[in-house]
Design a protein around this motif. Structure first.
Motif, PDB file in Angstrom:
ATOM      1  N   LYS A 165       1.132  -1.328  -0.106  1.00 10.61           N
ATOM      2  CA  LYS A 165       0.016  -0.091   0.111  1.00 10.61           C
ATOM      3  C   LYS A 165       0.859   1.148   0.161  1.00 10.61           C
ATOM      4  CE  LYS A 165      -4.175  -1.966   2.201  1.00 10.61           C
ATOM      5  NZ  LYS A 165      -3.596  -3.157   2.435  1.00 10.61           N
ATOM      6  N   GLU A 166       2.079   1.143   0.725  1.00 11.08           N
ATOM      7  CA  GLU A 166       2.948   2.173   0.627  1.00 11.08           C
ATOM      8  C   GLU A 166       4.295   1.738   0.776  1.00 11.08           C
ATOM      9  OE1 GLU A 166       2.259   4.498   4.223  1.00 11.08           O
ATOM     10  OE2 GLU A 166       2.453   2.619   5.602  1.00 11.08           O
ATOM     11  N   LEU A 167       5.450   2.407   0.414  1.00 13.45           N
ATOM     12  CA  LEU A 167       6.745   2.016   0.406  1.00 13.45           C
ATOM     13  C   LEU A 167       7.419   2.311   1.931  1.00 13.45           C
ATOM     14  CD1 LEU A 167       9.091   0.461  -0.812  1.00 13.45           C
ATOM     15  CD2 LEU A 167       9.776   2.373  -2.136  1.00 13.45           C
ATOM     16  N   ASP A 168       7.513   1.716   2.880  1.00 18.80           N
ATOM     17  CA  ASP A 168       8.010   1.778   3.907  1.00 18.80           C
ATOM     18  C   ASP A 168       9.037   0.864   4.482  1.00 18.80           C
ATOM     19  OD1 ASP A 168       8.048   3.095   6.410  1.00 18.80           O
ATOM     20  OD2 ASP A 168       6.487   2.175   7.347  1.00 18.80           O
ATOM     21  N   PRO A 169      10.130   0.680   3.736  1.00 17.70           N
ATOM     22  CA  PRO A 169      10.951  -0.617   4.480  1.00 17.70           C
ATOM     23  C   PRO A 169      11.740  -0.072   5.448  1.00 17.70           C
ATOM     24  CG  PRO A 169      11.984   0.617   2.371  1.00 17.70           C
ATOM     25  CD  PRO A 169      10.344   1.283   2.728  1.00 17.70           C
ATOM     26  N   PRO A 170      12.273  -1.078   6.137  1.00 21.66           N
ATOM     27  CA  PRO A 170      13.118  -0.767   7.290  1.00 21.66           C
ATOM     28  C   PRO A 170      14.504  -0.560   6.733  1.00 21.66           C
ATOM     29  CG  PRO A 170      13.083  -3.305   6.906  1.00 21.66           C
ATOM     30  CD  PRO A 170      12.096  -2.566   6.136  1.00 21.66           C
ATOM     31  N   LEU A 171      15.310  -0.085   7.540  1.00 21.48           N
ATOM     32  CA  LEU A 171      16.764   0.165   7.245  1.00 21.48           C
ATOM     33  C   LEU A 171      17.421  -0.932   6.834  1.00 21.48           C
ATOM     34  CD1 LEU A 171      18.751   2.622   7.597  1.00 21.48           C
ATOM     35  CD2 LEU A 171      19.577   1.549   9.590  1.00 21.48           C
ATOM     36  N   PRO A 172      17.915  -0.799   5.610  1.00 24.42           N
ATOM     37  CA  PRO A 172      18.661  -1.976   5.071  1.00 24.42           C
ATOM     38  C   PRO A 172      19.773  -2.386   5.889  1.00 24.42           C
ATOM     39  CG  PRO A 172      18.205  -0.297   3.251  1.00 24.42           C
ATOM     40  CD  PRO A 172      17.931   0.266   4.545  1.00 24.42           C
ATOM     41  N   ARG A 173      20.193  -3.515   5.903  1.00 25.65           N
ATOM     42  CA  ARG A 173      21.400  -3.861   6.631  1.00 25.65           C
ATOM     43  C   ARG A 173      22.540  -3.941   5.941  1.00 25.65           C
ATOM     44  NH1 ARG A 173      20.951  -9.111  10.457  1.00 25.65           N
ATOM     45  NH2 ARG A 173      22.791  -8.330  10.727  1.00 25.65           N
ATOM     46  N   TYR A 174      23.139  -2.768   5.442  1.00 23.38           N
ATOM     47  CA  TYR A 174      24.215  -2.039   4.990  1.00 23.38           C
ATOM     48  C   TYR A 174      25.473  -2.744   5.554  1.00 23.38           C
ATOM     49  CZ  TYR A 174      21.411   1.276   2.595  1.00 23.38           C
ATOM     50  OH  TYR A 174      20.652   2.179   1.836  1.00 23.38           O
ATOM     51  N   GLU A 175      25.469  -3.185   6.872  1.00 31.13           N
ATOM     52  CA  GLU A 175      26.634  -3.356   7.562  1.00 31.13           C
ATOM     53  C   GLU A 175      26.937  -4.958   6.955  1.00 31.13           C
ATOM     54  OE1 GLU A 175      23.958  -3.100   9.046  1.00 31.13           O
ATOM     55  OE2 GLU A 175      23.430  -4.903  10.063  1.00 31.13           O
ATOM     56  N   LEU A 176      26.139  -5.694   6.576  1.00 30.60           N
ATOM     57  CA  LEU A 176      26.466  -6.964   6.030  1.00 30.60           C
ATOM     58  C   LEU A 176      27.318  -6.784   4.686  1.00 30.60           C
ATOM     59  CD1 LEU A 176      22.950  -8.706   6.207  1.00 30.60           C
ATOM     60  CD2 LEU A 176      24.911  -9.008   7.857  1.00 30.60           C
ATOM     61  N   LEU A 177      27.288  -5.635   4.093  1.00 30.67           N
ATOM     62  CA  LEU A 177      28.224  -5.397   2.995  1.00 30.67           C
ATOM     63  C   LEU A 177      29.644  -4.898   3.189  1.00 30.67           C
ATOM     64  CD1 LEU A 177      25.590  -3.374   0.831  1.00 30.67           C
ATOM     65  CD2 LEU A 177      26.052  -6.101   0.462  1.00 30.67           C
ATOM     66  N   LEU A 178      29.814  -4.561   4.329  1.00 29.24           N
ATOM     67  CA  LEU A 178      30.946  -3.868   4.654  1.00 29.24           C
ATOM     68  C   LEU A 178      32.219  -5.139   4.764  1.00 29.24           C
ATOM     69  CD1 LEU A 178      30.148  -1.674   7.620  1.00 29.24           C
ATOM     70  CD2 LEU A 178      30.247  -1.034   5.218  1.00 29.24           C
ATOM     71  N   GLY A 179      33.229  -4.794   4.306  1.00 22.99           N
ATOM     72  CA  GLY A 179      34.244  -5.824   4.316  1.00 22.99           C
ATOM     73  C   GLY A 179      34.233  -6.631   2.976  1.00 22.99           C
TER      74      GLY A 179
END
Ligand code: B12
Length: 437
Positions: free
Chosen positions: A139-153
């Motif tokens: 109904k609306e786009l309201d995603p949580p904060l992506p887990r960017y930290e999984l990309l670090l490293g």
């Protein structure tokens, strides 16, 4: 319980998944899916282009994403992991456009957005009642904060993706976004986008890629976003409709907020071709003037174009190289118009009996799989690679990057484009379309 998310790498000409030292562009799907996963699950992300597939994983679920022709690799991985007794889930654009085909190789397919469907799927899995398909419109786009930290490293580029909008109000017949969203278009509140940008900055990134297929849909939204991005002193890139030129205030605000380059889906210099793909709201004769206005505003122009629409001839494709050179496009990209299954263009080509290759691997944007109106498929493929060779000749690269009047205004940016162009040239020589990493 554990999930392994995999972004598969498309196969190269040697039939092996393409491997790179660095994956400059990462998509948002996997860090977002990880964030949508309840906390009692362990999650791991594998970007196959830069990492080996951990076949000995102790994960219970293997979740495969993928776009375009990398679906072929997803299917093969699905088969392998199912052979190892794992539950395999497929999602992302291509699986969503051909869910029945995808389902043959996995336990469940998520069609379209995962925000509502993914948590429900995991719950069903835990209750041993997994369904074959999951599809839940937002109904609306309201995603949580992506887990960017999984990309670090991981060996990625110096920017992260942040999403502002999803879907698109336009109806271009060849586009997968139109096919999946049918003019639905969601835009996140500015405050939510800023939450993610701040987070990315706090992780140490000074650049981000703003994902939105139509950031111009609501001009006041873009204006507000730019005003809030400006004090962060970050650099950002995005894609946009060329119609931005009609709003000089927006161009100025975007440039002042750190927008260095925008990518425009110009598609074709032939008006007949634009009409053939339902994009004749754009006027190709205006392109040079529009491009100049954007460049004068301090924003570099990168382009996405397709060849092989019904107005294209061998000559018009060759002329496209002059267009790119004359207009000093810093990073130009081309694809052969491809009838992606599910799109209106696919149905059109199928009913006209013009599909000449049904092998999905060839649906990679570099091989003609439909019969063009004014040439043979082989001639189209040849004209496509000739266009790339011409546009990425050393002379053309130098003219478009460092031998330009405005070079001294931002020499470092133009040097960066020079490096990107040389990197693309290296791929083109190996007949690998640039920009798939
Ligand atoms: C960033 C991007 C890239 C980047 C990064 C790609 C990467 N490695 O992830 C680059 C520039 C490298 C790239 C390359 C390509 N791309 Co691209 N890309 C995009 C772009 C602009 C944003 C993707 C994104 O992050 N979106 C945000 C996330 C959150 O949305 P999402 O991916 O749709 O994911 C949601 C759902 O689909 C779902 N989902 C996704 N995966 C999965 C998996 C599972 C298991 C589940 C449950 C759910 C799920 O959950 C998410 C949350 O709801 C899209 C345009 C768009 N509108 O999305 C094109 C797009 C996805 N790309 C596309 C294409 C065709 C390609 C190329 C094949 C181009 C080419 N011809 O060479 C290559 C292939 C790359 C590869 N390695 O496989 C097409 C896909 C068409 C299709 N039918 O598959 C799109 C839609 C562009 C378009 N308009 O046609 N791309």
């Amino acid at each position: 319980m554990k999930i392994l998310f995999i972004q598969p790498s498309p196969y190269g000409s040697d039939s092996l998944p393409i491997k790179k030292k660095r994956l400059y562009f990462v998509g948002l799907a996997l860090p977002l899916l990880a964030a949508l996963t309840p906390k009692d699950w362990q999650v791991e992300i594998c970007l196959e282009t830069i990492e080996d597939i951990p076949y000995d994983t102790d994960a219970h679920i293997i979740a495969l994403s993928g776009m375009g022709h990398s679906i072929v690799r997803s299917i093969n991985l699905a088969k392998e992991f199912r052979g190892l007794g794992k539950t395999v889930i497929m999602g992302g654009y291509m699986a969503s456009l051909m869910p029945k085909e995808a389902k043959k190789y996995c336990d469940a397919v998520v069609i379209g957005d995962a925000e509502l469907a993914w948590p429900r799927l995991l719950e069903d899995y835990q209750h041993d009642s997994l369904q074959p398909y999951y599809e839940e419109q937002l109904k609306e786009l309201d995603p949580p904060l992506p887990r960017y930290e999984l990309l670090l490293g991981k060996k990625i580029g110096d920017f992260l993706p942040v999403q502002a909008g999803r879907g698109c109000p336009k109806s271009c017949s060849f586009c997968s976004v139109h096919c999946l969203y049918r003019n639905r278009y969601y835009q996140r509140p500015v405050a939510a986008v800023m939450r993610d940008i701040h987070y990315v900055q706090n992780l140490g990134f000074r650049k981000f890629l703003l994902l939105d297929d139509n950031i111009l849909a609501h001009p006041s939204y873009l204006l507000q976003l730019c005003e809030q991005i400006k004090p962060l002193n970050m650099t950002w890139y995005s894609q946009c409709s060329i119609e931005i030129v009609h709003r000089p205030d927006l161009l100025k605000a975007a440039a002042e907020s750190g927008c260095r380059a925008l990518s425009f889906g110009l598609e074709s210099i032939s008006q007949e071709s634009l009409a053939a793909i339902d994009k004749d709201w754009a006027d190709s004769s205006q392109y040079p003037a529009l491009i100049r206005t954007i460049q004068d505003a301090g924003i570099d122009v990168s382009t996405e174009m397709v060849v092989g629409a019904d107005g294209d001839t061998k000559e018009s494709i060759a002329r496209t190289a002059d267009f790119i050179k004359k207009n000093k496009i810093v990073v130009p990209r081309f694809y052969i118009l491809t009838p992606i299954p599910g799109t209106d263009f696919y149905t059109q080509m199928l009913t006209q009996g013009r599909i000449c290759n049904h092998d999905l691997y060839s649906y990679n944007g570099t091989e003609a799989v439909h019969i063009p109106r004014h040439m043979s498929p082989e001639e189209l493929t040849q004209a496509y690679w000739q266009l790339y060779e011409e546009v990425f000749s050393l002379g053309s690269i130098l003219q478009r990057t460092i031998l330009r009047k405005d070079f001294w205004k931002r020499p470092w940016d133009f040097f960066l484009y020079l490096v990107v162009n040389l990197y693309y040239r290296h791929h083109i020589k190996k007949k690998i379309t640039p920009n798939i990493f």
